[in-house]
Write an enzyme that holds these catalytic residues in place. Structure first.
Site, mmCIF file in Angstrom:
data_model
loop_
_atom_site.group_PDB
_atom_site.id
_atom_site.type_symbol
_atom_site.label_atom_id
_atom_site.label_comp_id
_atom_site.label_asym_id
_atom_site.label_seq_id
_atom_site.Cartn_x
_atom_site.Cartn_y
_atom_site.Cartn_z
ATOM 1 C CD GLU A 86 6.971 15.388 -0.733
ATOM 2 O OE1 GLU A 86 7.733 15.969 -1.540
ATOM 3 O OE2 GLU A 86 6.691 15.855 0.393
ATOM 4 N N GLY A 108 0.331 6.922 3.042
ATOM 5 C CA GLY A 108 -0.501 8.117 2.928
ATOM 6 C C GLY A 108 0.315 9.394 2.903
ATOM 7 C CB VAL A 109 3.310 10.566 4.787
ATOM 8 C CG1 VAL A 109 2.689 10.573 6.174
ATOM 9 C CG2 VAL A 109 4.202 9.346 4.599
ATOM 10 C CB ILE A 152 -0.928 0.028 1.243
ATOM 11 C CG1 ILE A 152 -1.912 -1.139 1.201
ATOM 12 C CG2 ILE A 152 -1.683 1.355 1.318
ATOM 13 C CD1 ILE A 152 -2.769 -1.233 2.453
#
Length: 426
Positions: free
Chosen positions: A345, A340-341, A337
């Site tokens: 970005e 999320g960060v 996966i």
């Protein structure tokens, strides 16, 4: 493929508007790559920007006027736009103090001279181009248009008018800069003397005179005027059409054939061609263009291309997520996966290009992220997905800008966020 172009140095032009009769001071300035042609009303609070796009058209009766989202308006933009389009100026900032582009002599010839005086400077990235590969037909009122495949850009027009000096006229012109300046640019706007009182009662032609308009009496020309071409009338109609098609925002490769063209139909055709442009595969900035502005490099460059850019307002971009991304090796091994960060970005990198889109030298700047608010993740991003980013500026102050952005896969939202960025020297 030719590269984009802008002007090399500022040039100022003064004059009265054809319809308002008001004095305006206009300055042609260089603009960064991918920013397109846009006006800035420096005489209004906040100096609102007004993009030269089909979506910004606010009026098509006797002229083409443009309106921005902040309430700014610029009237009678078509002659200047025709000159810029024909001379292949892709990016141009037009600062204007006044409500209307100066009429000058009623043609595009003075604008060609002004652009030549400013000098034409080549930029580093390829010009956006629209090639038509199948016929397009459009009817708007009495106007009829056909757009045909062609190896070059050509515009043909015909008019029929109940006046002995006009009757039926036809012209066909190749859109090469020198030919445009010789055959089309000097053709002036025209009107019947009998229309004068009615037009002025409606707020039009308040600045019209024998210096900027061919005035037709019942049988001939008023005030000792002389035509520059026997068919100057149809040439000016083609000039208006070229200016309105500049709104497409690309160099055209097609043959446009127009019967009884008018601003309403011209703008409708520009919208139709702009829709063709938006559905074309490809990018207005590829990864090499992006690396000329952003300092990021593999593995931290998370943006593959920019597909749309409305300078100072909105941007869209893409990231193809492959199975070979280095973060998949350690992030949920066996169940990869995208973190999320890193989605945030990637959104931030796309937003950085938007914040710097109005700078003269964006490669000399960098964006520092000051805050991230309201971040939400809706679904996972996995190998094989194509991330689509869309961001808009919702607040701008000095060197700071607040952005609202979303990321989607197959049209479904995967993340959304509000970010605050600060432009600093690199």
């Amino acid at each position: 493929m030719a590269n984009q172009r802008t002007v090399a140095r500022p040039v100022e032009v003064r004059g009265r508007g054809l319809h308002t009769g008001e004095e305006s001071v206009l300055t042609l300035r260089a603009a960064p790559e991918h920013s397109g042609i846009r006006f800035r009303r420096i005489d209004l609070p906040g100096s609102p920007h007004i993009p030269a796009t089909p979506a910004a058209v606010g009026g098509v009766r006797w002229e083409t006027s443009l309106r921005g989202g902040d309430g700014g308006e610029v009237r009678t933009a078509e002659h200047l736009l025709a000159a810029a389009h024909a001379l292949r100026v892709d990016n141009l900032l037009i600062e204007i103090a006044g409500p209307e582009v100066p009429a000058l002599d009623g043609s595009a010839e003075p604008w060609c001279r002004a652009l030549r005086e400013a000098g034409l400077a080549e930029q580093a990235t390829r010009a956006r181009r629209l090639r038509i590969d199948r016929p397009i037909h459009l009817a708007v009122g009495s106007s009829r248009y056909s757009v045909l495949p062609s190896q070059s850009y050509r515009v043909s027009g015909s008019i029929s008018f109940d006046h002995p000096l006009i009757a039926e006229q036809f012209v066909s012109a190749a859109m090469e800069p020198e030919l445009f300046q010789r055959d089309i640019a000097p053709a002036r706007t025209f009107g019947l003397a009998a229309w004068r009182d009615e037009l002025r009662a409606e707020g039009f032609a308040l600045g019209a005179s024998l210096e900027n308009t061919i005035v037709l009496s019942e049988r001939g020309l008023e005030g000792g005027q002389e035509l520059r071409y026997p068919d100057e009338f149809v040439r000016h109609k083609v000039l208006d059409l070229i200016g309105d098609l500049a709104l497409v925002g690309a160099r055209l490769q097609c043959h446009v054939i127009a019967e009884q063209p008018g601003h309403r139909g011209n703008v409708r055709l520009a919208r139709r061609l702009a829709a063709e442009l938006d559905t074309e595969p490809g990018a207005i900035m590829d990864v090499n263009d992006i690396m000329k502005i952003l300092p990021h490099r593999y593995p931290m460059l998370l943006l593959d291309r920019v597909t749309e850019l409305e300078a100072g307002r909105r941007i869209t971009g893409l990231k193809n997520v492959s199975a070979n991304e280095p973060f998949f090796a350690g992030h949920y091994p066996g169940h990869p996966i995208m973190p999320g960060v890193l989605i945030l970005e990637a959104l931030g990198q796309c937003g950085s290009l938007l914040l710097m889109s109005e700078l003269e030298n964006p490669a000399e700047k960098v964006i520092h992220l000051l805050s991230v608010d309201k971040a939400k993740f809706r679904r996972p991003v996995v190998p094989g997905d194509q991330l689509e980013f869309e961001l808009e500026i919702i607040q701008r102050k000095a060197n700071r800008g607040r952005l609202k952005g979303v990321a989607r896969v197959d049209g479904k939202m995967v993340a959304e966020v509000t970010m605050l960025g600060h432009i600093v020297d690199r």
